[in-house]
Write a protein that holds these residues in place. Structure first.
Motif, PDB file in Angstrom:
ATOM      1  N   VAL A  22      10.515  15.054 -14.050  1.00  0.00           N
ATOM      2  CA  VAL A  22       9.189  14.961 -13.430  1.00  0.00           C
ATOM      3  C   VAL A  22       8.488  13.686 -13.875  1.00  0.00           C
ATOM      4  N   ASN A  23       8.588  13.365 -15.137  1.00  0.00           N
ATOM      5  CA  ASN A  23       7.970  12.159 -15.676  1.00  0.00           C
ATOM      6  C   ASN A  23       8.511  10.903 -15.000  1.00  0.00           C
ATOM      7  N   ALA A  24       9.834  10.845 -14.825  1.00  0.00           N
ATOM      8  CA  ALA A  24      10.447   9.691 -14.163  1.00  0.00           C
ATOM      9  C   ALA A  24      10.025   9.606 -12.702  1.00  0.00           C
ATOM     10  N   ILE A  25       9.920  10.760 -12.027  1.00  0.00           N
ATOM     11  CA  ILE A  25       9.517  10.787 -10.614  1.00  0.00           C
ATOM     12  C   ILE A  25       8.082  10.304 -10.452  1.00  0.00           C
ATOM     13  N   ILE A  26       7.197  10.680 -11.381  1.00  0.00           N
ATOM     14  CA  ILE A  26       5.795  10.254 -11.311  1.00  0.00           C
ATOM     15  C   ILE A  26       5.700   8.725 -11.344  1.00  0.00           C
ATOM     16  N   PHE A  27       6.406   8.096 -12.284  1.00  0.00           N
ATOM     17  CA  PHE A  27       6.328   6.635 -12.390  1.00  0.00           C
ATOM     18  C   PHE A  27       7.051   5.948 -11.242  1.00  0.00           C
ATOM     19  N   LEU A  28       8.106   6.573 -10.715  1.00  0.00           N
ATOM     20  CA  LEU A  28       8.771   6.015  -9.539  1.00  0.00           C
ATOM     21  C   LEU A  28       7.832   6.053  -8.336  1.00  0.00           C
ATOM     22  N   THR A  29       7.068   7.131  -8.223  1.00  0.00           N
ATOM     23  CA  THR A  29       6.087   7.249  -7.138  1.00  0.00           C
ATOM     24  C   THR A  29       5.009   6.181  -7.268  1.00  0.00           C
ATOM     25  N   LEU A  30       4.516   5.966  -8.491  1.00  0.00           N
ATOM     26  CA  LEU A  30       3.508   4.918  -8.718  1.00  0.00           C
ATOM     27  C   LEU A  30       4.068   3.539  -8.390  1.00  0.00           C
ATOM     28  N   PHE A  31       5.339   3.342  -8.701  1.00  0.00           N
ATOM     29  CA  PHE A  31       5.995   2.065  -8.406  1.00  0.00           C
ATOM     30  C   PHE A  31       6.030   1.815  -6.902  1.00  0.00           C
ATOM     31  N   LEU A  32       6.403   2.837  -6.133  1.00  0.00           N
ATOM     32  CA  LEU A  32       6.466   2.706  -4.679  1.00  0.00           C
ATOM     33  C   LEU A  32       5.079   2.518  -4.075  1.00  0.00           C
ATOM     34  N   LEU A  33       4.084   3.230  -4.624  1.00  0.00           N
ATOM     35  CA  LEU A  33       2.712   3.071  -4.137  1.00  0.00           C
ATOM     36  C   LEU A  33       2.199   1.656  -4.384  1.00  0.00           C
ATOM     37  N   THR A  34       2.575   1.085  -5.526  1.00  0.00           N
ATOM     38  CA  THR A  34       2.157  -0.279  -5.851  1.00  0.00           C
ATOM     39  C   THR A  34       2.707  -1.272  -4.833  1.00  0.00           C
ATOM     40  N   ILE A  35       3.924  -1.025  -4.377  1.00  0.00           N
ATOM     41  CA  ILE A  35       4.559  -1.940  -3.420  1.00  0.00           C
ATOM     42  C   ILE A  35       3.903  -1.863  -2.039  1.00  0.00           C
ATOM     43  N   ILE A  36       3.564  -0.642  -1.606  1.00  0.00           N
ATOM     44  CA  ILE A  36       3.072  -0.476  -0.229  1.00  0.00           C
ATOM     45  C   ILE A  36       1.554  -0.503  -0.111  1.00  0.00           C
ATOM     46  N   ILE A  37       0.841  -0.496  -1.241  1.00  0.00           N
ATOM     47  CA  ILE A  37      -0.621  -0.457  -1.187  1.00  0.00           C
ATOM     48  C   ILE A  37      -1.159  -1.740  -0.549  1.00  0.00           C
ATOM     49  N   ASN A  38      -2.234  -1.629   0.200  1.00  0.00           N
ATOM     50  CA  ASN A  38      -2.784  -2.813   0.873  1.00  0.00           C
ATOM     51  C   ASN A  38      -3.787  -3.545  -0.021  1.00  0.00           C
ATOM     52  N   ASN A  39      -4.127  -4.761   0.385  1.00  0.00           N
ATOM     53  CA  ASN A  39      -4.999  -5.617  -0.429  1.00  0.00           C
ATOM     54  C   ASN A  39      -6.405  -5.046  -0.572  1.00  0.00           C
ATOM     55  N   GLN A  40      -6.896  -4.394   0.458  1.00  0.00           N
ATOM     56  CA  GLN A  40      -8.249  -3.841   0.400  1.00  0.00           C
ATOM     57  C   GLN A  40      -8.347  -2.752  -0.672  1.00  0.00           C
ATOM     58  N   THR A  41      -7.332  -1.897  -0.740  1.00  0.00           N
ATOM     59  CA  THR A  41      -7.329  -0.842  -1.761  1.00  0.00           C
ATOM     60  C   THR A  41      -7.213  -1.442  -3.151  1.00  0.00           C
TER      61      THR A  41
END
Length: 333
Positions: A22-41
């Motif tokens: 679960v811990n690894a999945i949480i940080f993997l999710t944050l990693f993917l969110l960082t890549i796809i997040i837009n500039n405004q956010t």
């Protein structure tokens, strides 16, 4: 007669496995969110200046992705350990390294598990004398021999030579910083001897480096302390880290190599971040990248030259020297 109840240890490790995944999945999710997040956010989260442009947000994404990628690697190592019973049993003999892994990834159940392993391992009162002697050895509290002074002189010469090469022959970033090869001999002497040996070598080398450091690189006494003196004495902490490199390698052997290099350069990064934020950006505000605050500029700029340039080289060379020098010196002295 009392009947002994045998508890299957695999059941006790179930939550260890679940929480590590679960811990690894949480940080993997944050990693993917960082890549796809837009500039405004990103701008809403980090409050950039009005002059921020696409490059400002792109470089921030790269920085955050590298940090999260490193945490994912550490979390993955803990997942590997938690799914192999032999490695779980080895945690008792590698408590410091195990606690380092779970604390860096904010794995709270893992922290509790490692602490519990320490409690089950032994009675601390029975080994107080042994621990005290071991601490004195790591500190370097002993009768020094000629070999101790020879080693300090030799590694001082190496460090000063590497510092000269670093300052005058190797390429630099626009506002200082580059390939920090001077930390290599400082890490080695701290590993081979003690905290006192490593700290004294760094202390002497930092003072001698004043002979050839460009005057523009030191803007105040605090600049020298944060950019040179403290970073060059930081490798002495290696003496307090686990250093059990046996003939038969295991996953904890490689984690040892990682922890020695990473923690030293993390401490160097902290010192130079303080210098960049409190001294350099104050003295030269025009050097701050467009759209960045001084704190983000210092965080990212120092990350580049320490973890993208210096760390890979040190991490590549340290295992080679440890395996070569450690077997001979540690067994002899």
């Amino acid at each position: 007669m009392t009947k002994e109840i045998n508890i299957n240890p695999t059941n006790n490790y179930l939550w260890l496995k679940i929480t590590s995944v679960v811990n690894a999945i949480i940080f993997l999710t944050l990693f993917l969110l960082t890549i796809i997040i837009n500039n405004q956010t990103l701008n809403q989260l980090f409050q950039f200046q009005a002059t921020a442009n696409d490059w400002t947000f792109f470089s921030l994404k790269i920085f955050l992705s590298l940090i999260l990628g490193l945490i994912i690697i550490i979390a993955s190592l803990w997942v590997m350990i938690s799914f192999k019973n032999n490695w779980i049993l080895a945690i008792k003999n590698n408590l410091v390294l195990s606690f380092l892994l779970v604390s860096l990834t904010l794995n709270f159940y893992g922290c509790w598990f490692v602490i519990n392993q320490q409690k089950e391992k032994e009675d601390l009162n029975l080994n107080w004398c042994k621990r005290s002697l071991n601490l004195k050895k790591k500190l370097g509290i002993k009768k020094w021999l000629t070999i101790d002074y020879v080693l300090i002189a030799f590694f001082c010469a190496l460090t000063i030579t590497f510092s000269f090469i670093e300052e005058n022959l190797l390429p630099h970033l626009p506002f200082g910083g580059g390939l920090g090869i001077k930390y290599l001999p400082l890490i080695l002497i701290s590993f081979l001897t003690s905290f006192a040996h490593g700290w004294l070598t760094g202390f002497i080398s930092a003072l001698m480096a004043l002979l050839f450091i460009p005057a523009a690189n030191i803007i105040s006494p605090w600049s020298f302390i944060l950019d040179y003196f403290l970073p060059m004495t930081a490798p002495a902490i290696i003496a307090f880290l686990p250093s059990t490199f046996k003939e038969k390698t295991s996953i904890f052997t490689y984690i040892n190599y990682f922890s020695h290099c990473f923690l030293v350069l993390l401490l160097v990064y902290f010192y130079q971040f303080l210098s960049g934020y409190f001294l350099w950006t104050t003295a030269f505000p025009t050097s701050v990248w467009t759209g960045y605050s001084a704190i983000w500029y210092s965080l990212i700029y120092n990350f580049i030259h320490i973890f993208l340039f210096t760390y890979p080289l040190i991490q590549l060379l340290i295992p080679v020297f440890y395996r070569g020098l450690g077997r001979y010196y540690l067994n002899r002295y």
